[in-house]
Motif scaffolding. Sequence first.
Motif, PDB file in Angstrom:
ATOM      1  N   LEU A  69      49.834  29.913  26.316  1.00  0.00           N
ATOM      2  CA  LEU A  69      48.560  29.448  25.787  1.00  0.00           C
ATOM      3  C   LEU A  69      47.498  29.804  26.816  1.00  0.00           C
ATOM      4  O   LEU A  69      47.573  29.400  27.969  1.00  0.00           O
ATOM      5  CB  LEU A  69      48.595  27.927  25.598  1.00  0.00           C
ATOM      6  CG  LEU A  69      47.230  27.251  25.354  1.00  0.00           C
ATOM      7  CD1 LEU A  69      46.611  27.707  24.035  1.00  0.00           C
ATOM      8  CD2 LEU A  69      47.385  25.732  25.385  1.00  0.00           C
ATOM      9  N   ARG A  70      46.517  30.610  26.375  1.00  0.00           N
ATOM     10  CA  ARG A  70      45.440  30.999  27.296  1.00  0.00           C
ATOM     11  C   ARG A  70      44.177  30.261  26.893  1.00  0.00           C
ATOM     12  O   ARG A  70      43.845  30.228  25.704  1.00  0.00           O
ATOM     13  CB  ARG A  70      45.188  32.506  27.199  1.00  0.00           C
ATOM     14  CG  ARG A  70      46.376  33.318  27.638  1.00  0.00           C
ATOM     15  CD  ARG A  70      46.178  34.789  27.318  1.00  0.00           C
ATOM     16  NE  ARG A  70      47.354  35.547  27.728  1.00  0.00           N
ATOM     17  CZ  ARG A  70      47.644  36.763  27.281  1.00  0.00           C
ATOM     18  NH1 ARG A  70      46.838  37.373  26.426  1.00  0.00           N
ATOM     19  NH2 ARG A  70      48.738  37.377  27.707  1.00  0.00           N
ATOM     20  N   PHE A  71      43.500  29.715  27.853  1.00  0.00           N
ATOM     21  CA  PHE A  71      42.211  29.106  27.521  1.00  0.00           C
ATOM     22  C   PHE A  71      41.205  29.242  28.656  1.00  0.00           C
ATOM     23  O   PHE A  71      41.572  29.428  29.817  1.00  0.00           O
ATOM     24  CB  PHE A  71      42.381  27.638  27.100  1.00  0.00           C
ATOM     25  CG  PHE A  71      42.882  26.721  28.193  1.00  0.00           C
ATOM     26  CD1 PHE A  71      44.246  26.534  28.390  1.00  0.00           C
ATOM     27  CD2 PHE A  71      41.992  26.036  29.000  1.00  0.00           C
ATOM     28  CE1 PHE A  71      44.715  25.678  29.383  1.00  0.00           C
ATOM     29  CE2 PHE A  71      42.448  25.173  29.995  1.00  0.00           C
ATOM     30  CZ  PHE A  71      43.811  24.996  30.192  1.00  0.00           C
ATOM     31  N   VAL A 120      52.005  26.666  34.981  1.00  0.00           N
ATOM     32  CA  VAL A 120      50.722  27.348  35.110  1.00  0.00           C
ATOM     33  C   VAL A 120      50.805  28.226  36.348  1.00  0.00           C
ATOM     34  O   VAL A 120      50.941  27.715  37.457  1.00  0.00           O
ATOM     35  CB  VAL A 120      49.559  26.332  35.227  1.00  0.00           C
ATOM     36  CG1 VAL A 120      48.270  27.034  35.648  1.00  0.00           C
ATOM     37  CG2 VAL A 120      49.353  25.606  33.903  1.00  0.00           C
ATOM     38  N   PHE A 121      50.810  29.532  36.154  1.00  0.00           N
ATOM     39  CA  PHE A 121      50.901  30.504  37.241  1.00  0.00           C
ATOM     40  C   PHE A 121      52.037  30.157  38.214  1.00  0.00           C
ATOM     41  O   PHE A 121      51.881  30.190  39.433  1.00  0.00           O
ATOM     42  CB  PHE A 121      49.563  30.633  37.980  1.00  0.00           C
ATOM     43  CG  PHE A 121      48.396  30.951  37.081  1.00  0.00           C
ATOM     44  CD1 PHE A 121      48.520  31.879  36.044  1.00  0.00           C
ATOM     45  CD2 PHE A 121      47.161  30.317  37.250  1.00  0.00           C
ATOM     46  CE1 PHE A 121      47.453  32.170  35.207  1.00  0.00           C
ATOM     47  CE2 PHE A 121      46.086  30.606  36.413  1.00  0.00           C
ATOM     48  CZ  PHE A 121      46.231  31.537  35.396  1.00  0.00           C
ATOM     49  N   GLY A 122      53.174  29.744  37.633  1.00  0.00           N
ATOM     50  CA  GLY A 122      54.371  29.513  38.451  1.00  0.00           C
ATOM     51  C   GLY A 122      54.528  28.096  38.977  1.00  0.00           C
ATOM     52  O   GLY A 122      55.515  27.800  39.631  1.00  0.00           O
ATOM     53  N   PRO A 146      42.734  47.534  40.971  1.00  0.00           N
ATOM     54  CA  PRO A 146      41.286  47.320  40.880  1.00  0.00           C
ATOM     55  C   PRO A 146      40.954  45.846  40.668  1.00  0.00           C
ATOM     56  O   PRO A 146      41.853  45.010  40.560  1.00  0.00           O
ATOM     57  CB  PRO A 146      40.876  48.159  39.668  1.00  0.00           C
ATOM     58  CG  PRO A 146      42.130  48.472  38.939  1.00  0.00           C
ATOM     59  CD  PRO A 146      43.258  48.355  39.897  1.00  0.00           C
ATOM     60  N   THR A 147      39.684  45.504  40.618  1.00  0.00           N
ATOM     61  CA  THR A 147      39.312  44.096  40.433  1.00  0.00           C
ATOM     62  C   THR A 147      39.726  43.624  39.047  1.00  0.00           C
ATOM     63  O   THR A 147      39.807  44.412  38.105  1.00  0.00           O
ATOM     64  CB  THR A 147      37.787  43.876  40.548  1.00  0.00           C
ATOM     65  OG1 THR A 147      37.147  44.910  39.822  1.00  0.00           O
ATOM     66  CG2 THR A 147      37.324  43.877  41.967  1.00  0.00           C
ATOM     67  N   ASP A 148      39.959  42.329  38.954  1.00  0.00           N
ATOM     68  CA  ASP A 148      40.264  41.703  37.668  1.00  0.00           C
ATOM     69  C   ASP A 148      41.469  42.297  36.954  1.00  0.00           C
ATOM     70  O   ASP A 148      41.403  42.677  35.783  1.00  0.00           O
ATOM     71  CB  ASP A 148      39.051  41.769  36.722  1.00  0.00           C
ATOM     72  CG  ASP A 148      37.890  40.931  37.233  1.00  0.00           C
ATOM     73  OD1 ASP A 148      38.155  39.949  37.942  1.00  0.00           O
ATOM     74  OD2 ASP A 148      36.750  41.261  36.914  1.00  0.00           O
ATOM     75  N   GLY A 202      44.434  40.649  37.874  1.00  0.00           N
ATOM     76  CA  GLY A 202      45.357  39.536  38.083  1.00  0.00           C
ATOM     77  C   GLY A 202      46.147  39.609  39.382  1.00  0.00           C
ATOM     78  O   GLY A 202      47.236  39.055  39.473  1.00  0.00           O
ATOM     79  N   LYS A 203      45.582  40.265  40.407  1.00  0.00           N
ATOM     80  CA  LYS A 203      46.293  40.373  41.693  1.00  0.00           C
ATOM     81  C   LYS A 203      46.565  38.997  42.294  1.00  0.00           C
ATOM     82  O   LYS A 203      47.701  38.686  42.660  1.00  0.00           O
ATOM     83  CB  LYS A 203      45.473  41.196  42.703  1.00  0.00           C
ATOM     84  CG  LYS A 203      45.346  42.659  42.364  1.00  0.00           C
ATOM     85  CD  LYS A 203      44.634  43.411  43.469  1.00  0.00           C
ATOM     86  CE  LYS A 203      43.197  42.942  43.668  1.00  0.00           C
ATOM     87  NZ  LYS A 203      42.347  43.137  42.476  1.00  0.00           N
ATOM     88  N   SER A 204      45.520  38.190  42.403  1.00  0.00           N
ATOM     89  CA  SER A 204      45.697  36.865  43.004  1.00  0.00           C
ATOM     90  C   SER A 204      46.700  36.047  42.213  1.00  0.00           C
ATOM     91  O   SER A 204      47.495  35.297  42.784  1.00  0.00           O
ATOM     92  CB  SER A 204      44.379  36.096  43.040  1.00  0.00           C
ATOM     93  OG  SER A 204      43.322  36.947  43.332  1.00  0.00           O
TER      94      SER A 204
HETATM   95  P1  ADP Z   1      42.153  39.671  40.688  1.00  0.00           P
HETATM   96  O1  ADP Z   1      42.776  38.979  41.855  1.00  0.00           O
HETATM   97  O2  ADP Z   1      42.825  40.948  40.351  1.00  0.00           O
HETATM   98  O3  ADP Z   1      40.678  39.839  40.820  1.00  0.00           O
HETATM   99  P2  ADP Z   1      42.771  37.189  39.337  1.00  0.00           P
HETATM  100  O4  ADP Z   1      44.221  37.009  39.570  1.00  0.00           O
HETATM  101  O5  ADP Z   1      41.847  36.390  40.179  1.00  0.00           O
HETATM  102  O6  ADP Z   1      42.378  38.726  39.399  1.00  0.00           O
HETATM  103  O7  ADP Z   1      42.515  36.890  37.785  1.00  0.00           O
HETATM  104  C1  ADP Z   1      41.217  36.873  37.217  1.00  0.00           C
HETATM  105  C2  ADP Z   1      41.031  35.644  36.338  1.00  0.00           C
HETATM  106  O8  ADP Z   1      41.912  35.680  35.215  1.00  0.00           O
HETATM  107  C3  ADP Z   1      41.340  34.344  37.056  1.00  0.00           C
HETATM  108  O9  ADP Z   1      40.336  33.413  36.714  1.00  0.00           O
HETATM  109  C4  ADP Z   1      42.698  33.904  36.504  1.00  0.00           C
HETATM  110  O10 ADP Z   1      42.811  32.505  36.495  1.00  0.00           O
HETATM  111  C5  ADP Z   1      42.651  34.462  35.110  1.00  0.00           C
HETATM  112  N1  ADP Z   1      43.981  34.782  34.561  1.00  0.00           N
HETATM  113  C6  ADP Z   1      44.981  35.455  35.167  1.00  0.00           C
HETATM  114  N2  ADP Z   1      46.040  35.595  34.353  1.00  0.00           N
HETATM  115  C7  ADP Z   1      45.703  34.979  33.191  1.00  0.00           C
HETATM  116  C8  ADP Z   1      46.370  34.772  31.935  1.00  0.00           C
HETATM  117  N3  ADP Z   1      47.607  35.241  31.709  1.00  0.00           N
HETATM  118  N4  ADP Z   1      45.711  34.080  30.974  1.00  0.00           N
HETATM  119  C9  ADP Z   1      44.464  33.621  31.188  1.00  0.00           C
HETATM  120  N5  ADP Z   1      43.783  33.791  32.326  1.00  0.00           N
HETATM  121  C10 ADP Z   1      44.386  34.457  33.320  1.00  0.00           C
END
Ligand code: ADP
Length: 435
Positions: free
Chosen positions: A20-22, A41-43, A119-121, A123-125
């Motif tokens: 579930l994504r929100f 949530v993220f593990g 690249p940015t965005d 989901g690296k973090s």
């Molecule tokens: P990066 O580090 O590459 O810039 P992030 O890991 O910070 O990217 O992710 C960007 C945003 O997307 C964050 O706010 C994160 O919480 C959100 N996010 C990551 N994976 C998911 C997912 N599966 N569903 C919804 N949001 C997500």
Amino acid sequence: SAGGASGGGVRFELEKETELRFEVEAGEKVQLELLSGLAEVFGSELTRNKKYTFGSGSKIAVFTWHSCSVSLTGKTEVAYVSRDTPMLLYLNTHAALEQMRQQAERDNERGPRVMVVGPTDVGKSTVCRLLLNYAVRLGRRPTLVELDVGQSGVSVPGTVSALCIERPADVEEGFSVQAPLVYHFGSTSPGTNIKLYNKLTSCLAEVFSQRCEVNRKASVGGCVINTCGWVKGSGYQALVHCASAFEVDVVLVLDQERLYNELKRDLPHFVKVVLLPKSGGVVERNKDCRREARDEKIREYFYGFRGVSFYPHAFDVRFSDVRIYKIGAPSIPDSCLPLGMSQDDTQLKLVPVTPGRDLTHHVLSVSCAEDEGAEAGASGPAAQRRGILESPVCGFIVVTAVDTQAQVMTVLSPAPRPLPRHTLLIMDIRFIDLK
Ligand code: ADP
């Protein structure tokens, strides 16, 4: 699928391996509750019937390996269930890393050092958080190395840091940051001083390796390195530098085949370079969004985070009691450099800053460097002065006002006066304290 209301919330039934994504609407809060089944949530595992609150702009995925029902209360921008997630691939990656840790344990070797790039965005973090959570849930003690100076998960922006992970991330607040090792970089993009960036990467690698020598669990746990989204030119070179400084064993490339091919070509053959898809759930954040996130991170540093409020102190600091430096002199053409000096020297030079009104709102790092050392350094040889670059930071202050007549500045500080140390490093980053 979304279904009936539960206590005012909207109920979602999730089948196994779906999420579930929100997104929380700006200025709103959303409460999440696990009603039955298992979810994370993220593990980080959710506790049943506990209410988790997410603030304005949060982007969250609730994933289940089994099946579950959850409810959301509050205003969401979007909320939908997706079956299409790369979680199985991420879990397999974790399993492979865990195998490397088991082998390290058996053979008295060190565990995997993993670098996450893309690249940015992409989901690296999030991938870093997932891998660290899965490792710590198995009793491992991995280290998070945060090299994203724009969006640090550990400290304020403009820093690089390392953090030993001892428990899973808090669902709402992320990893507990009790004693991170933090270094001053001073700006939100590595490109403003790539020499310094690479030097700090080397510093962190050295400290981590030293810790591994004396701490077996840290050595077996290995590390997960989060990097910046700048993957071209010097940004790419910085990734290659990082791989070599940390002697990484595994590189996870998110979502960019070109970067994957380049790293495969340029890194030694024993480094496993793996291409992973990004999750469709990762949301792109625009410039404003990033700036807000940075601001929020600084506000949290001074004022605390939801449940925990901090009460920062405001006091005056006499110019004569501190030494303020900026790292890096403006670069000049090679042909103009004094004989025997290289561009490296200018980028790593400590330039004394004369306090003036333009200091207002700047974030300053308080260096752990011994004050005497700084004094000797200010007039001594450059080598001595570099001690300051390589010293970690013990905290941050913000200049809220400057009185050039009285030769004092007013600062916002997490601790009461006096400052613990007197060597201050100025950041490009500003914070306007609205409280
Ligand atoms: P990066 O580090 O590459 O810039 P992030 O890991 O910070 O990217 O992710 C960007 C945003 O997307 C964050 O706010 C994160 O919480 C959100 N996010 C990551 N994976 C998911 C997912 N599966 N569903 C919804 N949001 C997500």
